[in-house]
Motif scaffolding. Structure first.
Motif, mmCIF file in Angstrom:
data_model
loop_
_atom_site.group_PDB
_atom_site.id
_atom_site.type_symbol
_atom_site.label_atom_id
_atom_site.label_comp_id
_atom_site.label_asym_id
_atom_site.label_seq_id
_atom_site.Cartn_x
_atom_site.Cartn_y
_atom_site.Cartn_z
ATOM 1 N N GLY A 48 -1.438 -6.015 -5.760
ATOM 2 C CA GLY A 48 -0.016 -5.657 -5.361
ATOM 3 C C GLY A 48 0.141 -4.034 -6.081
ATOM 4 N N CYS A 49 -0.280 -4.112 -7.137
ATOM 5 C CA CYS A 49 -0.156 -2.761 -7.916
ATOM 6 C C CYS A 49 -1.323 -1.722 -7.417
ATOM 7 C CB CYS A 49 -0.548 -2.818 -9.598
ATOM 8 S SG CYS A 49 -0.725 -1.453 -10.229
ATOM 9 N N LEU A 50 -2.531 -2.264 -6.894
ATOM 10 C CA LEU A 50 -3.458 -1.268 -6.188
ATOM 11 C C LEU A 50 -2.780 -0.767 -4.902
ATOM 12 C CD1 LEU A 50 -6.154 -0.098 -6.097
ATOM 13 C CD2 LEU A 50 -6.944 -1.851 -5.184
ATOM 14 N N ALA A 51 -2.244 -1.673 -4.103
ATOM 15 C CA ALA A 51 -1.679 -1.433 -2.873
ATOM 16 C C ALA A 51 -0.482 -0.450 -3.057
ATOM 17 C CB ALA A 51 -1.063 -2.512 -2.154
ATOM 18 N N GLY A 52 0.365 -0.619 -4.173
ATOM 19 C CA GLY A 52 1.362 0.278 -4.250
ATOM 20 C C GLY A 52 0.882 1.616 -4.583
ATOM 21 N N GLN A 53 -0.015 1.787 -5.627
ATOM 22 C CA GLN A 53 -0.465 3.215 -6.024
ATOM 23 C C GLN A 53 -1.238 3.726 -4.984
ATOM 24 O OE1 GLN A 53 -2.212 3.338 -9.945
ATOM 25 N NE2 GLN A 53 -0.673 1.810 -10.650
ATOM 26 N N LEU A 54 -1.973 3.206 -4.214
ATOM 27 C CA LEU A 54 -2.682 3.657 -3.166
ATOM 28 C C LEU A 54 -1.722 4.201 -1.984
ATOM 29 C CD1 LEU A 54 -5.836 1.514 -2.488
ATOM 30 C CD2 LEU A 54 -5.878 3.687 -3.572
ATOM 31 N N THR A 55 -0.890 3.510 -1.515
ATOM 32 C CA THR A 55 0.314 3.853 -0.378
ATOM 33 C C THR A 55 1.086 5.112 -1.281
ATOM 34 O OG1 THR A 55 0.290 1.471 0.287
ATOM 35 C CG2 THR A 55 2.307 2.952 0.397
ATOM 36 N N SER A 56 1.340 5.161 -2.482
ATOM 37 C CA SER A 56 2.170 6.363 -3.010
ATOM 38 C C SER A 56 1.263 7.508 -2.606
ATOM 39 C CB SER A 56 2.837 6.008 -4.297
ATOM 40 O OG SER A 56 3.621 5.084 -4.287
ATOM 41 N N PHE A 57 0.114 7.476 -3.322
ATOM 42 C CA PHE A 57 -0.791 8.452 -2.863
ATOM 43 C C PHE A 57 -1.205 8.876 -1.545
ATOM 44 C CE2 PHE A 57 -5.412 9.718 -2.754
ATOM 45 C CZ PHE A 57 -5.311 11.016 -3.233
ATOM 46 N N ILE A 58 -1.377 8.095 -0.839
ATOM 47 C CA ILE A 58 -1.524 8.343 0.567
ATOM 48 C C ILE A 58 -0.291 9.102 1.277
ATOM 49 C CG2 ILE A 58 -1.578 7.423 3.183
ATOM 50 C CD1 ILE A 58 -3.639 5.282 1.901
ATOM 51 N N ASN A 59 0.841 8.694 0.994
ATOM 52 C CA ASN A 59 1.983 9.266 1.497
ATOM 53 C C ASN A 59 2.563 10.617 1.140
ATOM 54 O OD1 ASN A 59 2.435 6.916 3.188
ATOM 55 N ND2 ASN A 59 3.905 5.977 1.755
ATOM 56 N N ALA A 60 2.363 10.616 -0.489
ATOM 57 C CA ALA A 60 2.780 11.847 -1.245
ATOM 58 C C ALA A 60 1.661 12.770 -0.528
ATOM 59 C CB ALA A 60 2.619 11.430 -2.599
ATOM 60 N N ARG A 61 0.631 12.783 -0.838
ATOM 61 C CA ARG A 61 -0.461 13.859 -0.302
ATOM 62 C C ARG A 61 -0.851 13.951 1.161
ATOM 63 N NH1 ARG A 61 -0.719 17.197 -4.732
ATOM 64 N NH2 ARG A 61 -2.444 18.026 -3.388
ATOM 65 N N GLY A 62 -0.336 13.214 2.023
ATOM 66 C CA GLY A 62 -0.412 13.204 3.367
ATOM 67 C C GLY A 62 -2.173 12.909 3.721
ATOM 68 N N ILE A 63 -2.666 12.062 2.913
ATOM 69 C CA ILE A 63 -4.109 11.250 3.204
ATOM 70 C C ILE A 63 -4.220 10.909 4.257
ATOM 71 C CG2 ILE A 63 -6.015 10.384 1.933
ATOM 72 C CD1 ILE A 63 -5.036 12.446 0.578
ATOM 73 N N THR A 64 -5.153 11.136 5.071
ATOM 74 C CA THR A 64 -5.592 10.727 6.340
ATOM 75 C C THR A 64 -7.174 10.018 6.222
ATOM 76 O OG1 THR A 64 -6.741 12.723 7.338
ATOM 77 C CG2 THR A 64 -4.218 12.209 7.855
ATOM 78 N N GLN A 65 -7.775 10.412 5.385
ATOM 79 C CA GLN A 65 -9.185 9.788 5.021
ATOM 80 C C GLN A 65 -9.330 9.604 3.576
ATOM 81 O OE1 GLN A 65 -12.886 10.818 6.849
ATOM 82 N NE2 GLN A 65 -12.063 12.476 7.935
ATOM 83 N N LEU A 66 -9.479 8.405 3.273
ATOM 84 C CA LEU A 66 -9.378 8.128 1.774
ATOM 85 C C LEU A 66 -10.811 7.335 1.427
ATOM 86 C CD1 LEU A 66 -7.929 7.609 -0.997
ATOM 87 C CD2 LEU A 66 -7.454 5.433 -0.113
ATOM 88 N N VAL A 67 -11.501 7.920 0.516
ATOM 89 C CA VAL A 67 -12.512 7.160 0.002
ATOM 90 C C VAL A 67 -12.241 6.721 -1.376
ATOM 91 C CG1 VAL A 67 -14.967 7.675 -0.802
ATOM 92 C CG2 VAL A 67 -14.200 8.933 0.977
#
Length: 291
Positions: A82-101
């Protein structure tokens, strides 16, 4: 705990596996730590050197995140996945990430694999899975370790392992060999006889530990830690990194490479060295971001 895949889950995984059509992508990288409760994983788990090396392979070197969660918990718990999902989601949304490694180490690979294997478990998972391009799993504990069994059994070996695993946490219980076999058979994808993961999960396998004091390279990652890992290696297979057998590291996804195939001077990576800037590992991970 048993959660079985439904027809809708399978359909969703198939659609995710097809992947999006990449356009003008924004590439990011996430560093996911292993067992332990982290509040400053940059300093306390990875150390800045490997992070700074890897992120230089990004078109925008600021597009990275270092995860800090409580991976002393079972992988599906809110404090872990749950924590990992929250932090990844915040990062993806904040930086507009479309490809995540995603770069994981040790038990972090299990937590990430939980997300990839269970898209209907949490409403945040589908977007994460759709954004992930690949997971580079450094020394993943995909099939557990006999050392976890030793800690939980509470024998005289337990004291020697406290520095490496912690004492009798849920994450240690989870990484017992028999327990991981059950999770792999019932709850996780990517192992033999199970459905494939919807995104590439590529293991970097650590195959040995070296701690001769006269060789300066053996101090990379911490000399005392390498001495300890060479000791624990006595309870593992001949191919191991001092914490995990090579067979465990190779159990899920595919093997990207075994350490000596690509490291500088063919040096093996102990379990501690595989999360540090040792023997060119950072450069290998950096160059892979463009692929």
């Amino acid at each position: 705990m048993r959660i079985t895949a439904t027809g809708s889950t399978a359909a969703l995984l198939l659609s995710l596996a097809a992947g999006p059509a990449w356009g003008a992508d924004v590439v990011g990288v996430a560093f996911v730590h292993g067992t332990g409760a982290q509040t400053n994983a940059t300093q306390d788990y990875w150390q800045p050197a490997i992070i700074d090396t890897v992120r230089q392979g990004l078109p925008n070197s600021a597009n990275y995140t270092v995860i800090n969660c409580d991976f002393n918990q079972y992988m599906w718990k809110p404090e872990a996945a749950g924590c990992l999902a929250g932090q990844l989601t915040s990062f993806i949304n904040a930086r507009g990430i479309t490809q995540l490694v995603v770069i994981t180490h040790s038990n972090g690979g299990n937590v990430m694999r939980w997300i990839l294997s269970n898209p209907t478990y949490d409403s945040r998972y589908p977007k994460i899975i759709a954004t992930v391009r690949k997971v580079n799993a450094l020394a993943p504990s995909s099939a557990g370790t006999p050392l976890a069994d030793a800690v939980i059994n509470g024998n005289t070996f337990e004291t020697s392992l406290g520095w490496l695993l912690g004492f009798s946490t849920d994450a240690v219980r989870m990484q017992q060999v028999g327990h991981m076999a059950t999770y792999n058979a019932q709850n996780l994808y990517g192992t033999a006889g199970r459905p494939a993961l919807p995104r590439p999960f590529r293991a970097v396998v650590g195959s040995d530990v070296e701690s001769a004091p006269w060789n300066s390279s053996n101090y990379c990652g911490g000399y005392a830690q390498n001495v300890g890992l060479e000791f624990t290696q006595n309870w593992l297979d001949s191919c191991s990194d001092g914490f995990l057998n090579c067979s465990s590291q190779r159990a899920a996804g595919s093997t990207w490479f075994t350490d000596t195939q690509r490291t500088q001077n063919g040096k093996p990576l102990s379990h501690n060295q595989s999360r540090r800037e040792c023997f060119g590992l950072g450069g290998i991970l950096r160059n892979d971001l463009a692929q």
